[in-house]
Design a protein around this motif. Structure first.
Motif, PDB file in Angstrom:
ATOM      1  N   ILE A   1     -40.510 -48.818 -30.389  1.00 37.08           N
ATOM      2  CA  ILE A   1     -40.524 -50.134 -29.911  1.00 37.08           C
ATOM      3  C   ILE A   1     -39.231 -50.961 -29.653  1.00 37.08           C
ATOM      4  O   ILE A   1     -39.107 -51.543 -28.564  1.00 37.08           O
ATOM      5  CB  ILE A   1     -41.742 -51.006 -30.950  1.00 37.08           C
ATOM      6  N   GLN A   2     -38.548 -50.797 -30.642  1.00 36.31           N
ATOM      7  CA  GLN A   2     -37.151 -51.398 -30.560  1.00 36.31           C
ATOM      8  C   GLN A   2     -36.410 -50.921 -29.485  1.00 36.31           C
ATOM      9  O   GLN A   2     -35.765 -51.632 -28.564  1.00 36.31           O
ATOM     10  CB  GLN A   2     -36.399 -51.408 -31.783  1.00 36.31           C
ATOM     11  N   LEU A   3     -36.278 -49.721 -29.218  1.00 31.70           N
ATOM     12  CA  LEU A   3     -35.662 -48.944 -28.219  1.00 31.70           C
ATOM     13  C   LEU A   3     -36.197 -49.518 -26.974  1.00 31.70           C
ATOM     14  O   LEU A   3     -35.270 -49.509 -25.813  1.00 31.70           O
ATOM     15  CB  LEU A   3     -35.590 -47.457 -28.273  1.00 31.70           C
ATOM     16  N   ALA A   4     -37.514 -49.356 -26.708  1.00 29.75           N
ATOM     17  CA  ALA A   4     -37.929 -49.772 -25.438  1.00 29.75           C
ATOM     18  C   ALA A   4     -37.691 -51.246 -24.859  1.00 29.75           C
ATOM     19  O   ALA A   4     -37.203 -51.584 -23.882  1.00 29.75           O
ATOM     20  CB  ALA A   4     -39.667 -49.525 -25.358  1.00 29.75           C
ATOM     21  N   ALA A   5     -37.676 -51.905 -25.901  1.00 30.40           N
ATOM     22  CA  ALA A   5     -37.316 -53.381 -25.628  1.00 30.40           C
ATOM     23  C   ALA A   5     -35.930 -53.727 -25.396  1.00 30.40           C
ATOM     24  O   ALA A   5     -35.653 -54.531 -24.311  1.00 30.40           O
ATOM     25  CB  ALA A   5     -37.557 -54.290 -26.821  1.00 30.40           C
ATOM     26  N   GLU A   6     -35.095 -52.890 -25.907  1.00 31.98           N
ATOM     27  CA  GLU A   6     -33.770 -52.858 -25.790  1.00 31.98           C
ATOM     28  C   GLU A   6     -33.158 -52.541 -24.268  1.00 31.98           C
ATOM     29  O   GLU A   6     -32.530 -53.076 -23.563  1.00 31.98           O
ATOM     30  CB  GLU A   6     -32.574 -52.453 -26.742  1.00 31.98           C
ATOM     31  N   ARG A   7     -34.009 -51.258 -24.020  1.00 32.11           N
ATOM     32  CA  ARG A   7     -33.846 -50.602 -22.671  1.00 32.11           C
ATOM     33  C   ARG A   7     -34.221 -51.705 -21.591  1.00 32.11           C
ATOM     34  O   ARG A   7     -33.561 -51.774 -20.581  1.00 32.11           O
ATOM     35  CB  ARG A   7     -34.507 -49.513 -22.596  1.00 32.11           C
ATOM     36  N   LEU A   8     -35.388 -52.329 -21.780  1.00 29.30           N
ATOM     37  CA  LEU A   8     -35.856 -53.219 -20.647  1.00 29.30           C
ATOM     38  C   LEU A   8     -34.905 -54.333 -20.766  1.00 29.30           C
ATOM     39  O   LEU A   8     -34.523 -54.714 -19.311  1.00 29.30           O
ATOM     40  CB  LEU A   8     -37.123 -54.015 -21.190  1.00 29.30           C
ATOM     41  N   GLN A   9     -34.269 -54.780 -21.502  1.00 32.98           N
ATOM     42  CA  GLN A   9     -33.088 -55.822 -21.436  1.00 32.98           C
ATOM     43  C   GLN A   9     -31.895 -55.167 -20.723  1.00 32.98           C
ATOM     44  O   GLN A   9     -31.609 -56.106 -19.805  1.00 32.98           O
ATOM     45  CB  GLN A   9     -32.637 -56.343 -22.780  1.00 32.98           C
ATOM     46  N   ARG A  10     -31.646 -54.290 -20.878  1.00 25.47           N
ATOM     47  CA  ARG A  10     -30.377 -53.527 -20.234  1.00 25.47           C
ATOM     48  C   ARG A  10     -30.573 -53.265 -18.731  1.00 25.47           C
ATOM     49  O   ARG A  10     -29.804 -53.338 -17.790  1.00 25.47           O
ATOM     50  CB  ARG A  10     -29.726 -52.310 -20.989  1.00 25.47           C
ATOM     51  N   ARG A  11     -31.701 -52.855 -18.583  1.00 25.81           N
ATOM     52  CA  ARG A  11     -32.308 -52.225 -17.357  1.00 25.81           C
ATOM     53  C   ARG A  11     -32.426 -53.476 -16.229  1.00 25.81           C
ATOM     54  O   ARG A  11     -32.213 -53.479 -15.257  1.00 25.81           O
ATOM     55  CB  ARG A  11     -33.495 -51.320 -17.243  1.00 25.81           C
ATOM     56  N   TYR A  12     -33.375 -54.340 -16.909  1.00 27.70           N
ATOM     57  CA  TYR A  12     -33.877 -55.319 -16.109  1.00 27.70           C
ATOM     58  C   TYR A  12     -33.329 -56.882 -16.225  1.00 27.70           C
ATOM     59  O   TYR A  12     -33.423 -57.864 -15.262  1.00 27.70           O
ATOM     60  CB  TYR A  12     -35.314 -55.448 -15.866  1.00 27.70           C
ATOM     61  N   GLY A  13     -32.426 -57.024 -17.289  1.00 29.52           N
ATOM     62  CA  GLY A  13     -32.055 -58.398 -17.564  1.00 29.52           C
ATOM     63  C   GLY A  13     -31.128 -58.899 -16.590  1.00 29.52           C
ATOM     64  O   GLY A  13     -31.372 -60.215 -16.100  1.00 29.52           O
ATOM     65  N   LYS A  14     -30.319 -58.328 -15.898  1.00 32.09           N
ATOM     66  CA  LYS A  14     -29.384 -58.606 -14.771  1.00 32.09           C
ATOM     67  C   LYS A  14     -30.149 -58.868 -13.429  1.00 32.09           C
ATOM     68  O   LYS A  14     -29.621 -59.864 -12.630  1.00 32.09           O
ATOM     69  CB  LYS A  14     -28.407 -57.722 -14.623  1.00 32.09           C
ATOM     70  N   GLN A  15     -31.003 -58.349 -13.264  1.00 28.77           N
ATOM     71  CA  GLN A  15     -31.963 -58.480 -12.121  1.00 28.77           C
ATOM     72  C   GLN A  15     -32.798 -59.705 -11.962  1.00 28.77           C
ATOM     73  O   GLN A  15     -33.067 -60.427 -10.980  1.00 28.77           O
ATOM     74  CB  GLN A  15     -32.945 -57.223 -11.784  1.00 28.77           C
ATOM     75  N   ILE A  16     -33.113 -60.433 -13.167  1.00 26.96           N
ATOM     76  CA  ILE A  16     -34.050 -61.498 -13.229  1.00 26.96           C
ATOM     77  C   ILE A  16     -33.300 -62.939 -13.076  1.00 26.96           C
ATOM     78  O   ILE A  16     -32.134 -62.780 -13.623  1.00 26.96           O
ATOM     79  CB  ILE A  16     -34.731 -61.496 -14.488  1.00 26.96           C
ATOM     80  N   ASP A  17     -33.813 -63.639 -12.391  1.00 32.79           N
ATOM     81  CA  ASP A  17     -33.116 -65.205 -12.159  1.00 32.79           C
ATOM     82  C   ASP A  17     -32.698 -65.794 -13.504  1.00 32.79           C
ATOM     83  O   ASP A  17     -33.754 -65.935 -14.342  1.00 32.79           O
ATOM     84  CB  ASP A  17     -34.182 -65.829 -11.403  1.00 32.79           C
ATOM     85  N   PRO A  18     -31.417 -66.190 -13.781  1.00 34.87           N
ATOM     86  CA  PRO A  18     -30.879 -66.568 -14.938  1.00 34.87           C
ATOM     87  C   PRO A  18     -31.591 -67.876 -15.389  1.00 34.87           C
ATOM     88  O   PRO A  18     -31.816 -68.247 -16.411  1.00 34.87           O
ATOM     89  CB  PRO A  18     -29.424 -66.944 -14.570  1.00 34.87           C
ATOM     90  N   ASP A  19     -32.395 -68.574 -14.242  1.00 36.37           N
ATOM     91  CA  ASP A  19     -32.997 -69.901 -14.780  1.00 36.37           C
ATOM     92  C   ASP A  19     -34.207 -69.523 -15.527  1.00 36.37           C
ATOM     93  O   ASP A  19     -34.896 -70.238 -16.157  1.00 36.37           O
ATOM     94  CB  ASP A  19     -33.373 -70.667 -13.614  1.00 36.37           C
ATOM     95  N   ASP A  20     -34.859 -68.337 -15.234  1.00 35.30           N
ATOM     96  CA  ASP A  20     -36.044 -67.723 -15.753  1.00 35.30           C
ATOM     97  C   ASP A  20     -35.643 -67.250 -17.146  1.00 35.30           C
ATOM     98  O   ASP A  20     -35.412 -66.001 -17.191  1.00 35.30           O
ATOM     99  CB  ASP A  20     -36.672 -66.876 -14.756  1.00 35.30           C
TER     100      ASP A  20
END
Length: 215
Positions: free
Chosen positions: A28-47
Motif C-alpha cells: 500500500i505504501q509503495l503504491a502510494a509513493e509510486r503514484l506520487q513519483r509517477r503522476y505528481g509532476k503531471q498534475i496541475d500545481p494548483d490542484d
C-alpha cells in the motif's frame, strides 16, 4: 492463573492481528509513493487533491505500522533480565526524550540523594516510563486551559520499597480508571489500548504494583 490465561489469549490475538495487518502495509505504501513519483509532476500545481490524498495514505500506513509494532511488542515481550541500574539515570533519559519532542511542556524530576538503585531490566523499565510519560503528555495536550503544562516524576525509597510517581496537569483520569490497564481499552480516538497494558505487564514482572489517583 486466570490473569495469565487471559494475557496469553490477548498475546495470541495481538500476534495474529500484527501478522495479518503487516502483510498488506508495504505494498500500500509503495503504491502510494509510486503514484506520487509517477503522476505528481503531471498534475496541475494548483490542484492539491492528489498530493493530499496520497500523503494521507502514506501517513495512515505509518500510523498502522506503529500500531502493529505495539501489538508485536505486547505479544512478544521477553522475560526481564535483572541487573542493578540507576533509576535516576533511567528517569532522566525518559524525560529528556519527551522534552526534545514537546518543548511546550515543563518536565521536572524530583529524587533523593544518593541516586536510587533498582534491580530491574533496564530496557523494559525505560519502556514502561516512556509509555507513562507519553500518556501524561497526551493528557496535558488535551487540557489547553491549564495554567501550566507540566509533568513531574518523583522517585522515592522507603523501607526497601521504591516508588515512582508521575503527576501531570492534564485532563485527569476517566471514571473507569481501573480498566485502563486492560488490553485494547483506550480513551483516545487513535489509541491501541496496549500502552498501559504493556506497562502493567512490566511492573508485575518486576514484582511491583501500579495505581492511579487524582493529582
Amino acid at each position: 492463573q486466570l490473569l495469565d490465561q487471559r494475557r496469553a489469549a490477548w498475546s495470541d490475538v495481538a500476534r495474529r492481528i500484527a501478522h495479518e495487518i503487516k502483510n498488506p502495509l508495504t505494498p500500500i505504501q509503495l503504491a502510494a509513493e509510486r503514484l506520487q513519483r509517477r503522476y505528481g509532476k503531471q498534475i496541475d500545481p494548483d490542484d492539491t487533491t492528489f498530493a493530499r490524498l496520497t500523503d494521507t495514505i502514506i501517513r495512515q500506513v505509518g500510523d498502522l505500522r506503529r500500531m502493529v509494532d505495539e501489538f508485536s511488542s505486547f505479544a512478544r515481550m521477553p522475560k526481564p533480565v535483572f541487573r542493578e541500574e540507576s533509576l535516576v539515570d533511567l528517569a532522566r533519559q525518559t524525560l529528556f526524550l519527551h522534552e526534545v519532542a514537546h518543548p511546550g511542556v515543563v518536565f521536572s524530576l524530583a529524587h533523593e540523594e544518593p541516586s536510587i538503585m533498582l534491580v530491574c531490566d533496564r530496557r523494559q523499565i525505560s519502556q514502561a516510563l516512556t509509555n507513562i510519560v507519553k500518556n501524561a503528555v497526551e493528557a496535558v495536550e488535551a487540557n489547553p486551559g491549564a495554567a501550566e503544562a507540566s509533568i513531574t516524576m518523583t522517585l522515592e525509597e522507603r523501607d526497601g520499597r521504591t516508588t515512582i510517581t508521575v503527576a501531570d496537569t492534564g485532563i485527569g483520569l476517566p471514571a473507569a480508571r481501573d480498566r485502563i490497564v486492560e488490553p485494547y481499552v483506550t480513551t483516545r480516538a487513535r489509541g491501541t489500548g496496549l500502552g498501559l497494558a504493556i506497562v502493567k505487564k512490566i511492573v508485575e514482572e518486576h514484582f511491583g504494583t501500579m495505581t492511579f489517583a487524582d493529582r
